[in-house]
Scaffold this motif. Structure first.
Motif, PDB file in Angstrom:
ATOM      1  N   ILE A 103      29.427  30.832  65.694  1.00 17.84           N
ATOM      2  CA  ILE A 103      30.289  31.869  65.121  1.00 17.84           C
ATOM      3  C   ILE A 103      30.469  31.592  63.628  1.00 17.84           C
ATOM      4  O   ILE A 103      30.828  30.480  63.233  1.00 17.84           O
ATOM      5  CB  ILE A 103      31.654  31.901  65.826  1.00 17.84           C
ATOM      6  CG1 ILE A 103      31.461  32.373  67.273  1.00 17.84           C
ATOM      7  CG2 ILE A 103      32.624  32.826  65.077  1.00 17.84           C
ATOM      8  CD1 ILE A 103      32.731  32.451  68.087  1.00 17.84           C
ATOM      9  N   PHE A 104      30.205  32.583  62.826  1.00 19.90           N
ATOM     10  CA  PHE A 104      30.333  32.429  61.379  1.00 19.90           C
ATOM     11  C   PHE A 104      31.293  33.475  60.835  1.00 19.90           C
ATOM     12  O   PHE A 104      31.201  34.648  61.178  1.00 19.90           O
ATOM     13  CB  PHE A 104      28.971  32.610  60.702  1.00 19.90           C
ATOM     14  CG  PHE A 104      29.026  32.471  59.210  1.00 19.90           C
ATOM     15  CD1 PHE A 104      28.877  31.241  58.600  1.00 19.90           C
ATOM     16  CD2 PHE A 104      29.248  33.586  58.400  1.00 19.90           C
ATOM     17  CE1 PHE A 104      28.940  31.105  57.220  1.00 19.90           C
ATOM     18  CE2 PHE A 104      29.318  33.458  57.017  1.00 19.90           C
ATOM     19  CZ  PHE A 104      29.167  32.215  56.433  1.00 19.90           C
ATOM     20  N   LEU A 105      32.209  33.036  59.992  1.00 23.66           N
ATOM     21  CA  LEU A 105      33.132  33.967  59.347  1.00 23.66           C
ATOM     22  C   LEU A 105      32.873  33.978  57.848  1.00 23.66           C
ATOM     23  O   LEU A 105      32.979  32.940  57.189  1.00 23.66           O
ATOM     24  CB  LEU A 105      34.583  33.541  59.628  1.00 23.66           C
ATOM     25  CG  LEU A 105      35.687  34.300  58.879  1.00 23.66           C
ATOM     26  CD1 LEU A 105      35.686  35.792  59.230  1.00 23.66           C
ATOM     27  CD2 LEU A 105      37.067  33.702  59.199  1.00 23.66           C
ATOM     28  N   ALA A 106      32.503  35.159  57.341  1.00 17.58           N
ATOM     29  CA  ALA A 106      32.431  35.320  55.890  1.00 17.58           C
ATOM     30  C   ALA A 106      33.832  35.733  55.453  1.00 17.58           C
ATOM     31  O   ALA A 106      34.344  36.771  55.861  1.00 17.58           O
ATOM     32  CB  ALA A 106      31.403  36.378  55.521  1.00 17.58           C
ATOM     33  N   PHE A 107      34.476  34.858  54.640  1.00 13.88           N
ATOM     34  CA  PHE A 107      35.893  35.024  54.343  1.00 13.88           C
ATOM     35  C   PHE A 107      36.159  36.183  53.387  1.00 13.88           C
ATOM     36  O   PHE A 107      35.385  36.440  52.472  1.00 13.88           O
ATOM     37  CB  PHE A 107      36.453  33.738  53.723  1.00 13.88           C
ATOM     38  CG  PHE A 107      36.651  32.628  54.707  1.00 13.88           C
ATOM     39  CD1 PHE A 107      35.558  31.971  55.261  1.00 13.88           C
ATOM     40  CD2 PHE A 107      37.929  32.222  55.080  1.00 13.88           C
ATOM     41  CE1 PHE A 107      35.735  30.940  56.177  1.00 13.88           C
ATOM     42  CE2 PHE A 107      38.119  31.180  55.989  1.00 13.88           C
ATOM     43  CZ  PHE A 107      37.022  30.551  56.538  1.00 13.88           C
TER      44      PHE A 107
ATOM     45  N   ALA B 261      38.167  25.207  66.042  1.00 15.86           N
ATOM     46  CA  ALA B 261      37.465  26.026  65.049  1.00 15.86           C
ATOM     47  C   ALA B 261      36.057  25.498  64.769  1.00 15.86           C
ATOM     48  O   ALA B 261      35.095  26.265  64.723  1.00 15.86           O
ATOM     49  CB  ALA B 261      38.275  26.075  63.753  1.00 15.86           C
ATOM     50  N   GLU B 262      35.946  24.161  64.597  1.00 19.95           N
ATOM     51  CA  GLU B 262      34.627  23.632  64.243  1.00 19.95           C
ATOM     52  C   GLU B 262      33.651  23.745  65.411  1.00 19.95           C
ATOM     53  O   GLU B 262      32.453  23.896  65.219  1.00 19.95           O
ATOM     54  CB  GLU B 262      34.728  22.190  63.737  1.00 19.95           C
ATOM     55  CG  GLU B 262      35.267  21.159  64.709  1.00 19.95           C
ATOM     56  CD  GLU B 262      36.786  21.009  64.622  1.00 19.95           C
ATOM     57  OE1 GLU B 262      37.471  21.967  64.213  1.00 19.95           O
ATOM     58  OE2 GLU B 262      37.277  19.914  64.967  1.00 19.95           O
TER      59      GLU B 262
ATOM     60  N   PRO C 100      37.156  33.747  49.866  1.00 21.49           N
ATOM     61  CA  PRO C 100      36.530  32.417  49.968  1.00 21.49           C
ATOM     62  C   PRO C 100      37.287  31.374  49.149  1.00 21.49           C
ATOM     63  O   PRO C 100      37.779  31.671  48.065  1.00 21.49           O
ATOM     64  CB  PRO C 100      35.126  32.637  49.409  1.00 21.49           C
ATOM     65  CG  PRO C 100      34.869  34.105  49.586  1.00 21.49           C
ATOM     66  CD  PRO C 100      36.207  34.756  49.370  1.00 21.49           C
TER      67      PRO C 100
ATOM     68  N   ALA D 218      32.328  27.209  65.385  1.00 25.80           N
ATOM     69  CA  ALA D 218      31.304  27.320  64.344  1.00 25.80           C
ATOM     70  C   ALA D 218      29.984  26.747  64.845  1.00 25.80           C
ATOM     71  O   ALA D 218      28.923  27.347  64.675  1.00 25.80           O
ATOM     72  CB  ALA D 218      31.758  26.596  63.081  1.00 25.80           C
ATOM     73  N   CYS D 219      30.082  25.585  65.480  1.00 24.55           N
ATOM     74  CA  CYS D 219      28.867  24.941  65.986  1.00 24.55           C
ATOM     75  C   CYS D 219      28.230  25.751  67.115  1.00 24.55           C
ATOM     76  O   CYS D 219      27.032  25.666  67.358  1.00 24.55           O
ATOM     77  CB  CYS D 219      29.172  23.521  66.455  1.00 24.55           C
ATOM     78  SG  CYS D 219      29.605  22.409  65.095  1.00 24.55           S
TER      79      CYS D 219
ATOM     80  N   ASN E  63      40.075  36.048  62.139  1.00 24.38           N
ATOM     81  CA  ASN E  63      40.587  34.673  62.074  1.00 24.38           C
ATOM     82  C   ASN E  63      40.824  34.091  63.461  1.00 24.38           C
ATOM     83  O   ASN E  63      40.540  32.918  63.712  1.00 24.38           O
ATOM     84  CB  ASN E  63      41.904  34.621  61.287  1.00 24.38           C
ATOM     85  CG  ASN E  63      41.658  34.656  59.783  1.00 24.38           C
ATOM     86  OD1 ASN E  63      40.578  34.319  59.323  1.00 24.38           O
ATOM     87  ND2 ASN E  63      42.662  35.080  59.033  1.00 24.38           N
TER      88      ASN E  63
ATOM     89  N   ALA F  98      37.626  33.186  64.965  1.00 27.72           N
ATOM     90  CA  ALA F  98      37.065  31.977  64.345  1.00 27.72           C
ATOM     91  C   ALA F  98      37.893  30.730  64.630  1.00 27.72           C
ATOM     92  O   ALA F  98      37.440  29.613  64.369  1.00 27.72           O
ATOM     93  CB  ALA F  98      36.931  32.173  62.842  1.00 27.72           C
ATOM     94  N   GLY F  99      39.112  30.908  65.138  1.00 26.84           N
ATOM     95  CA  GLY F  99      39.882  29.740  65.560  1.00 26.84           C
ATOM     96  C   GLY F  99      40.841  29.179  64.534  1.00 26.84           C
ATOM     97  O   GLY F  99      41.172  27.992  64.545  1.00 26.84           O
ATOM     98  N   ARG F 100      41.307  30.019  63.649  1.00 28.93           N
ATOM     99  CA  ARG F 100      42.271  29.531  62.660  1.00 28.93           C
ATOM    100  C   ARG F 100      43.615  29.216  63.308  1.00 28.93           C
ATOM    101  O   ARG F 100      44.067  29.937  64.192  1.00 28.93           O
ATOM    102  CB  ARG F 100      42.467  30.595  61.582  1.00 28.93           C
ATOM    103  CG  ARG F 100      43.277  30.065  60.442  1.00 28.93           C
ATOM    104  CD  ARG F 100      43.403  31.033  59.305  1.00 28.93           C
ATOM    105  NE  ARG F 100      44.096  30.324  58.259  1.00 28.93           N
ATOM    106  CZ  ARG F 100      43.701  30.242  57.004  1.00 28.93           C
ATOM    107  NH1 ARG F 100      42.641  30.895  56.619  1.00 28.93           N
ATOM    108  NH2 ARG F 100      44.369  29.542  56.129  1.00 28.93           N
ATOM    109  N   ASP F 101      44.259  28.119  62.853  1.00 35.06           N
ATOM    110  CA  ASP F 101      45.591  27.743  63.364  1.00 35.06           C
ATOM    111  C   ASP F 101      46.640  28.728  62.882  1.00 35.06           C
ATOM    112  O   ASP F 101      46.446  29.432  61.911  1.00 35.06           O
ATOM    113  CB  ASP F 101      45.995  26.363  62.824  1.00 35.06           C
ATOM    114  CG  ASP F 101      45.201  25.261  63.491  1.00 35.06           C
ATOM    115  OD1 ASP F 101      44.646  25.503  64.586  1.00 35.06           O
ATOM    116  OD2 ASP F 101      45.129  24.160  62.910  1.00 35.06           O
TER     117      ASP F 101
END
Ligand SMILES: Nc1ncnc2c1ncn2[C@@H]1O[C@H](COP(=O)(O)OP(=O)(O)OP(=O)(O)O)[C@@H](O)[C@H]1O
Ligand SMILES: [Mg+2]
Lengths: 225, 486
Positions: free
Chosen positions: A80-84, A72-73, A87, A76-77, A45, A48-51
């Motif tokens: 970086i992809f996080l498979a939760f 975070a976005e 989900p 992603a751009c 997390n 991926a940049g979660r607050d």
């Protein structure tokens, strides 16, 4: 590609990660194992940049950039992809619409044109076949009413569509039956390439029989041991 | 086509963040406006200005005398200072009456106004399959596509003209669904309405295009009292679109429209509204008071009336589009998205009155509250004695953004027939951090993520709108929600 150095993270003043060091080079697959509550999801997390997480010490470098500076976005751009692990359901928004918006947002960030509707449709059908997902799932609302296994499969579909440089898979194997595990692993393996790196979080050795990692780390008490 | 709500095609994000009311400009056209104030003489003057037949003046005067005796309603879940009806001007018309046959003869400033609003009539005329009857303040200025329509036998014209050309139809139907004494604002409207649209679809005709009207309030202190009447004869079909905007002003403006629909046997009327009246600023200064009576009568067997509305504007919205299901097997539908932001208040919902056998109704209401906005759903489902096997399904969902807004739901049910089958569902939810992070992780910015979640929430309603209108409605929500999160 990714360099985590002496990372300390706390939530509401409570320390969760205590000095993580992890270096992932292009094309490498790293597995992270560890008991419940050891901080695996926290690590993915934070990458991926979660607050809601406070980085008290250390740094994360990604493709030469200071990752902690990016929203975070933007991460992603940047690929970086996080498979939760869990989900999220988004009622009323179709899988397809979400993926198309995601894709175009990333393309815009990279200065590319929007994908043509026809090309998108072709691509998503092809990727759905790769993860053996029925096409009717593409029209359904994101994860809504999906079974546990279907949600995980959907994460891999999204990964296949968005073609990340660094994929973080948080317990993508949990809750999958053996057939599903095989298809998901097949999907993941199909995406392995010399430019793409992966971090797999898992509790089970059996995943590593299907997706053979270059390194295996064990996380315990907020540290890689 | 581009349905005329917003020209947001290539909007700059920075501009968006400012969240200005996009339609806030005033057109400088000489207009013929009555002095503020209301008495019998004003009613007579309005009627005389429009050269109305005698029965119309009688109708207005009767309504006015009733209105004088009626108390102002105070039961809606909204809060506003008392309206001074004597400070409002009841008639305002552009002075130079434009010709109806050629766009060249229309005041260029008017055309400019429409262009700013995103309804280039010229372009629409050529490219779209939509007939537009634009109402500028109170007088209908131009009707396009009239020829194509008249070939099909469809009448689509300002109601003031219909009073000259088809007085017998007006006399037969005006007030037949919303009688003058129905409510305070309906009575006021009946007394002073200035113009609006009239639609008549003859027996067996499927209207060859979507009909669209475009309302806009321009003159300072003029109340806008629209009157719309739509008749679908046996087996006829029509889809009607109504879009509304008003310029930005500090004072509150009153809008009290009446819409009446009549569907005969096997006929269907689909009425869609996207309402974007000026909502006032973030402190609640200015904005439109929107007090509207909309009612459809499913008069014949197997008839159907659908109301679809997207309400994002107005300081106060008080509106309950309703269906009276008189014919056997008739169907009523109400699909609504109401958004309130800043100090906006909305009290909206529907009434479904089941009279005929096997009648069915569907109510889908989506309320979104942000900032200090207050959103109330108020609905009545009434099953009368003779309505055997009546069915209703109601679903009322509320989405809250932030913790200073409110959502209220008042579903009233009156059942006088034991065979009725009613279902009601209600939910209240918030946009979750998890959802936002999920979408951001897929590369969407905060604004895009929020608007995607909100659009998903509204989907059951949007899919009832004609396609292009749905696109505009989504954009409108996006703009209206600027700054609602964060
Ligand atoms: N938002 C939060 N507030 C408080 N504590 C939290 C929060 N998120 C995580 N934690 C705590 O941080 C620790 C690490 O959690 P994390 O989810 O990273 O573990 P994990 O290794 O992924 O576990 P699992 O194998 O069960 O998925 C746990 O003790 C958890 O309770
Ligand atoms: Mg975890």
């Amino acid at each position: 590609m990714l360099k985590v150095t002496n990372l300390h993270v706390s939530i509401d003043g409570k320390s969760i990660l205590n000095g993580i060091n992890l270096e992932v080079k292009p094309g490498e697959v790293h597995a992270i194992m560890g008991p419940n509550g050891s901080g695996k999801s926290t690590l993915t997390n934070v990458i991926a940049g979660r607050d809601g997480y406070e980085v008290t010490q250390g740094s994360i470098e990604y493709l030469g950039k200071d990752l902690l500076e990016l929203a975070a976005e933007e991460r992603a751009c940047e690929g970086i992809f996080l498979a939760f692990q869990y989900p999220v359901e988004i009622p009323g928004v179709s899988n397809m619409a979400m993926l198309k918006a995601a894709m175009n947002s990333m393309r815009k960030y990279r200065g590319q044109e929007e994908i043509k509707a026809g090309d998108f449709l072709k691509l998503i059908r092809q990727k759905a076949d790769l993860v053996e997902m029925k096409h009717e799932f593409l029209k359904r609302a994101v994860n809504q009413g999906f079974s546990g296994g279907e949600k995980k499969r959907n994460e891999i579909l999204q990964m296949a569509m968005l073609e990340p440089k660094l994929a973080l898979l948080d317990e993508t194997d949990s809750g999958l039956d053996i057939d599903a595990l095989k298809t998901v692993s097949h999907g993941v393996n199909a995406l392995r390439s010399p430019e793409r790196s992966m971090v797999l979080v898992t509790h089970y050795q059996r995943l590593l029989d299907y997706i053979v990692p270059d390194y295996v780390h064990v996380l315990a008490n907020g540290k890689i041991i | 086509m581009s349905a005329p709500i917003l020209n947001e095609k290539n909007k700059d994000l920075k501009e968006l963040v400012k969240r200005e009311y996009k339609e806030g400009f005033v057109t400088d056209i000489e207009s013929d406006t009555f002095e503020p104030g209301l008495d019998e003489d004003v009613v007579r003057r309005i009627s005389a200005k429009k050269n109305e037949p005698e029965f119309m003046l009688e109708y207005r005067l009767k309504a006015f005398r009733r209105w004088l005796k009626m108390p102002e309603p105070g039961w809606a879940h909204i809060d506003y200072p008392k309206i001074d009806f004597q400070s409002i001007a009841y008639f305002s018309a552009p002075k130079e009456m434009p010709q109806l046959d050629s766009l060249d003869q229309v005041d260029p400033k008017l055309l400019e106004t429409y262009a700013k609003l995103g309804i280039p009539l010229e372009e629409q005329k050529m490219m779209n399959n939509v007939a537009v009857d634009a109402v500028f303040d109170s007088v209908s200025v131009r009707t396009t596509f009239r020829e194509t329509l008249s070939k099909a036998g469809v009448i689509f014209m300002p109601i003031s003209e219909a009073l000259q050309e088809h007085p017998e139809l007006i006399k037969q139907y005006l007030g037949s669904v919303v009688p003058t004494q129905d409510n305070y604002y309906a009575a006021l409207n009946a007394a002073v309405f200035s113009d609006g649209s009239f639609v008549y679809i003859p027996k067996g005709v499927r209207c060859p295009m979507e009909l669209s009207t475009y309302f806009r309030i321009n003159e300072m202190n003029t109340g806008q009292f629209e009157r719309t009447l739509i008749i679908a004869e046996e087996g006829a079909y029509v889809s009607y679109l109504e879009g509304c905007t008003a310029p930005q002003r500090d004072e509150n403006q009153l809008h009290a429209a009446v819409v009446e629909l009549v569907a005969h046997k096997d006929a269907e009327i689909k009425y869609s509204t996207v309402q974007n009246w000026y909502p006032g600023d973030e402190n609640g200064k200015g904005g439109i008071y929107n007090f509207v009576t909309k009612r459809g009568l499913c008069k014949g067997d197997n008839s159907k009336i659908s109301w679809t509305q997207v309400e994002t504007g107005s300081a106060i919205t008080w509106k309950y589009p309703s269906c009276v299901l008189q014919g056997d097997n008739s169907v009523g539908e109400f699909y609504s998205v109401a958004l309130t932001h800043n100090k906006q208040q909305a009290d909206t919902g529907t009434k479904m009155i089941h009279m005929g056998k096997n009648t069915s109704s569907t109510i889908i209401s989506k309320g979104i509250s942000a900032g200090h906005g207050h959103n109330t759903y108020r609905g009545l489902v009434k099953i009368l004695k003779g309505a055997d096997n009546a069915r209703n399904f109601s679903q009322c969902d509320s989405l809250l953004m932030g913790d200073q807004c409110g959502a209220h739901t008042f579903p009233y049910i009156e059942v006088q027939n034991p065979t009725a089958n009613l279902e009601h569902e209600a939910t209240t939810s918030k946009i979750s951090e998890d959802q936002l992070f999920y979408l951001k992780q897929r590369g969407l910015g905060e604004e895009a993520a929020v608007s995607m979640i909100v659009n998903g929430f509204c989907k059951d309603v949007f899919r009832e709108l004609p396609m292009e209108f749905a696109v505009e409605a989504q954009k409108l929500l996006e703009v209206s929600l600027e700054g609602a999160v964060g």
